[in-house]
Design an enzyme around this catalytic site. Structure first.
Site, PDB file in Angstrom:
ATOM      1  CB  CYS A  10     -83.514 -19.218  44.262  1.00 54.34           C
ATOM      2  SG  CYS A  10     -83.234 -20.101  42.734  1.00 54.34           S
ATOM      3  CG  HIS A  11     -84.230 -19.043  48.239  1.00 58.89           C
ATOM      4  ND1 HIS A  11     -83.384 -19.933  47.629  1.00 58.89           N
ATOM      5  CD2 HIS A  11     -85.427 -19.670  48.324  1.00 58.89           C
ATOM      6  CE1 HIS A  11     -84.031 -21.057  47.364  1.00 58.89           C
ATOM      7  NE2 HIS A  11     -85.269 -20.924  47.771  1.00 58.89           N
ATOM      8  N   GLY A  12     -83.384 -14.454  46.986  1.00 55.11           N
ATOM      9  CA  GLY A  12     -83.108 -13.047  47.212  1.00 55.11           C
ATOM     10  C   GLY A  12     -81.764 -12.693  47.831  1.00 55.11           C
TER      11      GLY A  12
END
Lengths: 172, 689
Positions: free
Chosen positions: A136-138
């Protein structure tokens, strides 16, 4: 009109208003409480037992407990070493590997598989630290499930669990 | 005395806001300084009570929606889930289901007040017609809501009511199919009814705004029926009307709470605790009490189309009332003849309500026809003629206070009449030739009743050793056995009990289903002697052994007049029809049927079973179950123990309900008392004039 009357009247108004407010609060309580988990949901959240026998070295399986994905990883020697050799003080959320596994069961990593950033499920065996990578956001986690890079603020949580036998754990 | 310009906020922000949106001014002029006639009696508080009930229904309804599933396979169980598992779910559901009845109690009082005091007359025609529209919307909403629990009465009520439209020539059948979304009432019907049941209350709220707007344009009527002539005749809405309304809302809540906490199923039908079965119509279809007068009119007319027209006409005729009543005098106080006809009309409506609850046969039909005829005569002949022949008493020059005393007398009469209207009998699960089950003493009866733990444990033993082979207990989980207010097993005992049962689980990693020992969170498994209903029918003489979870609430018997009225009263309340019936049934087997009664092959004679031929062989014999606590091992004891156990499985929060009910009643008594004295203080200066 005597001087005492206004006071008595005020007292009556305050008493009525107070009792009314208490009643309103009492009515509000069931309406708030009904949104909490109901009895069947709580009962379904009872501990579960998982047989570790079929989990091969290097494999990560996913089971569900209280509707949450639980990762159970059978770590290889290399993965354990990687997790142990790093100095915890250098980590964003300092925690030694030994605090994240049960003594004598170094090869078993049990985690709540929910990214501590915003709740996505990280992917196993991915990312630069050989551990978990959240698409999703690394956020990147290592082989102990500790946060190494990215926006997540904390390590992947370890659920309450215990070894019933060498090849069986009870989660919850 | 009032006007939008009188509102002058001091606060700088409020001034700024008021210049851009005069919301404060609107509220101030509508609900604070709004002049209300000083002689309004307590009958005028039912508008506020209705607003309160609309709000209460919307709030509890939105909450129930959070837990309810509108699907034919899940609706019934999701309602039971609310009753059992959701925190305070039983309270919220009983508030909503009884709230609908309370809403109608209030609206009928409100309407009869309008009829008595001529509140529909010029210039209040639009106000009155908006009220009729609200009433129609309420009836539609109530009907749609009653469908949602998907019990037998839900299903068959929906079938009967939608079939009204099949009376329309040519297109009737197409309209009914369109309403159903199928060839019968089914899942599409349930889902659209749910959607509309959620929508209509907000439509009602919208029309209520128009109703209040129209009221504030023409001003309130009053018991004398003449317009206020000066500021002397009115008082500001706040605090005078506000506090008076508040006091009556508190009293009304007391009445409401009695139903919710002590006789929550009194106004419902036992049949609705049986899940909808499209193959079996209940023996006696009755609508909710608030539709009964119209139901009686429908059935009084022996022609389908004419019956439906008469029924709808009996409601729509109200909209024409302002022109049917030719008298210029509003209040019945000054109309000696109309006053008498008004009370006759009230009695006719109550009579029609009673007849609507009776079977459509014999003398009941004749009586219903006479009363139906009178209902229409009242509107079409009596009211137009009365205005022409009646000599009204002279009207006073201005609003007088003497009316207030009269109102107290009327209040007493009205409460009596209203309670009569409310107390209509429940549905009866039995035929007419069966005797009444004898009443038993139950530890859980009465205002402070509690279950007897030992009795529930014995009853569970009887269930386990006798009943469970054929009867399921599908809504109960093992964990419930340790819940407070239940049989009082310890969690460890529950573990052991659960482990005795085999539960099917799976699929496992190989994709196979497997059996494991039960856990406390599991539901009781289905009976082992039959796999599905078809097999049960083949085995048990064409019947399916009913699930026992809510059976104690799904069975009842007719109490008859006047007992059913007494059953609703404090200290006399009777809610144990179901368990008394179950005990009577279990003990009601006779080896030989009486002279002249033949029992078909495979049936057993039972004195209390409707039709007397029951497929269940006598299940209990003396000594069949071992009791370890010294209780007698007799059929009588077994029957009472297992019935008590079934009462608990049907109403697991009964103890909490009565306990919280007591607290609520005490609170409301104190609050209503305080409100009364506050009201007296506020009004003292007015009455001193």
């Amino acid at each position: 009109m005597s001087a005492a009357e206004p006071t008595r009247r005020d007292f009556l108004y305050i008493a009525t208003g107070t009792v009314g407010a208490v009643g309103a609060a009492a009515v509000a309580w069931p309406m708030i409480s009904q949104m909490n988990p109901d009895a069947s949901t709580i009962a379904a959240g009872a501990p579960i037992e998982v047989d570790l026998g079929p989990v091969a070295e290097g494999q990560v399986i996913k089971v569900f407990w209280r509707s949450k994905p639980i990762f159970i990883g059978h770590r290889s020697k290399k993965e354990i070493e990687e997790a142990q050799k790093i100095d915890p003080k250098t980590l964003p959320d300092p925690q030694p590997d030994s605090a994240r596994v049960k003594p004598g069961h170094d090869q078993w990593l049990v985690l709540i598989g929910i990214c501590t950033h915003l709740g996505c499920i990280p992917l196993a065996h991915q990312g630069e630290y050989d551990g978990f990578f959240c698409p999703c956001h690394g956020s990147q986690y290592d082989t102990s499930g500790r946060i190494r890079r990215g926006p997540a603020p904390a390590n992947l949580a370890v659920p309450p669990y215990e070894f019933v036998s060498d090849t069986k754990i009870r989660i919850g | 005395m009032s006007g939008p310009s009188t509102y002058q906020p001091n606060n700088a922000f409020l001034k700024w806001f008021e210049a851009r949106l005069p919301l404060g001014g609107l509220i101030h002029s509508s609900f604070v300084v709004y002049p209300t006639p000083r002689n309004l009696n307590y009958w005028w508080t039912f508008g506020a009570i209705l607003s309160f009930m609309l709000g209460a229904q919307i709030v509890t309804g939105i909450i129930l929606t959070m837990h309810y599933t509108p699907h034919v396979d899940m609706a019934f169980n999701s309602v039971e889930h609310i009753m059992r598992d959701v925190n305070y779910g039983w309270l919220l559901r009983y508030l909503h289901s009884n709230g609908a009845s309370m809403f109608f109690v209030a609206v009928y009082i409100h309407m009869f007040r309008g009829l008595y005091y001529g509140s529909y007359k010029e210039p209040r025609e639009v106000l009155w017609i908006l009220g009729v529209i609200i009433y129609l919307l309420m009836m539609a909403t109530g009907f749609l809501g009653y469908t949602l629990p998907w019990g037998q009465m839900s299903f068959w009520g929906a079938t009967v009511i939608t079939n009204f439209f099949s009376a329309i020539p040519l297109v009737g059948e197409s309209i009914v199919t369109w309403l159903w979304g199928g060839y019968a009432v089914g899942n599409p019907t349930l889902q659209r009814f749910f959607s509309l049941h959620y929508l209509l209350p907000f439509v009602i709220a919208g029309v209520v705004v128009l109703h209040v707007w129209a009221l504030h344009v023409v001003g309130q009527n009053n018991p004398v029926g003449i317009d206020p002539k000066s500021g002397q005749d009115t008082v500001p809405f706040t605090p005078h009307a506000t506090i008076k309304d508040g006091f009556m809302v508190a009293l009304f809540c007391l009445f409401f709470a009695w139903f919710v906490f002590y006789i929550p199923n009194y106004l419902g039908h036992a049949d609705n605790y049986t899940q909808a079965n499209p193959g079996v119509t209940p023996a006696h279809i009755v609508p909710e009490w608030y539709y009964l007068p119209f139901y009686a009119i429908l059935r009084a007319i022996p022609n389908k189309l004419a019956g439906v027209i008469a029924m709808f006409g009996s409601i729509l005729i109200l909209a024409f009332l302002p022109w049917l009543d030719t008298s210029r005098v509003k209040s019945a106080t000054f109309r000696p003849l109309y006053k008498q006809f008004f009370w006759v009309f009230v009695l006719v409506c109550l009579g029609l309500g009673y007849l609507g609850s009776r079977p459509a046969e014999g003398g009941y039909v004749i009586a219903a026809r006479i009363l139906t005829a009178y209902y229409f005569i009242h509107f079409l002949i009596v009211l137009p003629l009365l205005g022409l022949i009646e000599t009204p008493r002279p009207l006073p020059n201005s609003i007088s206070e003497s009316v207030l005393k009269k109102a107290a007398v009327l209040l007493a009469i009205g409460i009596g009449a209203a309670s009569l209207l409310v107390m209509t009998p429940s549905a009866f699960a039995q035929g007419h030739d069966t005797p009444h089950p004898p009443r038993n003493k139950w530890s859980f009866a009465g205002g402070f009743g509690k279950f007897d733990e030992a009795q529930l444990q014995r009853g569970f033993k009887v269930y386990k050793e006798v009943c469970q082979n054929c009867h399921g207990l599908s809504l109960l989980s093992f964990r419930n056995l340790a819940d407070p207010g239940g049989p009082g097993f310890t969690p460890a005992q529950v573990q052991t009990i659960a482990a005795d049962y085999k539960i099917q689980d799976g699929p496992n990693d190989q994709g196979e289903m497997f059996e494991r020992n039960g856990r406390p969170a599991d539901r009781f498994p289905p009976p082992t002697t039959w796999k599905n209903e078809a097999q049960a029918r083949a085995l048990y003489n064409g019947t399916v052994p009913p699930d026992m979870s809510v059976l104690a609430k799904a069975r009842s018997y007719e109490r008859g007049f006047p007992w059913f009225l007494l059953d609703a009263l404090p200290f006399l309340q009777y809610q144990e029809h179901g368990v008394d019936y179950i005990v009577a049934l279990l003990k009601g087997y006779k080896d030989k049927p009486p002279e002249g009664v033949t029992i078909p092959q495979g049936g057993y004679y039972n004195e209390y079973f409707p039709g007397h031929s029951i497929a269940m062989p006598p299940p209990l014999t003396d000594g069949r179950v071992d009791y370890t606590d010294g209780s007698p091992a007799t059929v009588d004891q077994y029957a009472r123990d297992v019935a008590a156990f079934m009462m608990w499985t049907a109403e697991p929060h009964l103890e909490a309900r009565k306990r919280i009910g007591f607290q609520v009643m005490i609170f409301l008594l104190i609050f209503a008392g305080l409100m009364y004295f506050t009201k007296k203080k506020v009004w003292r200066d007015v009455h001193a004039h």
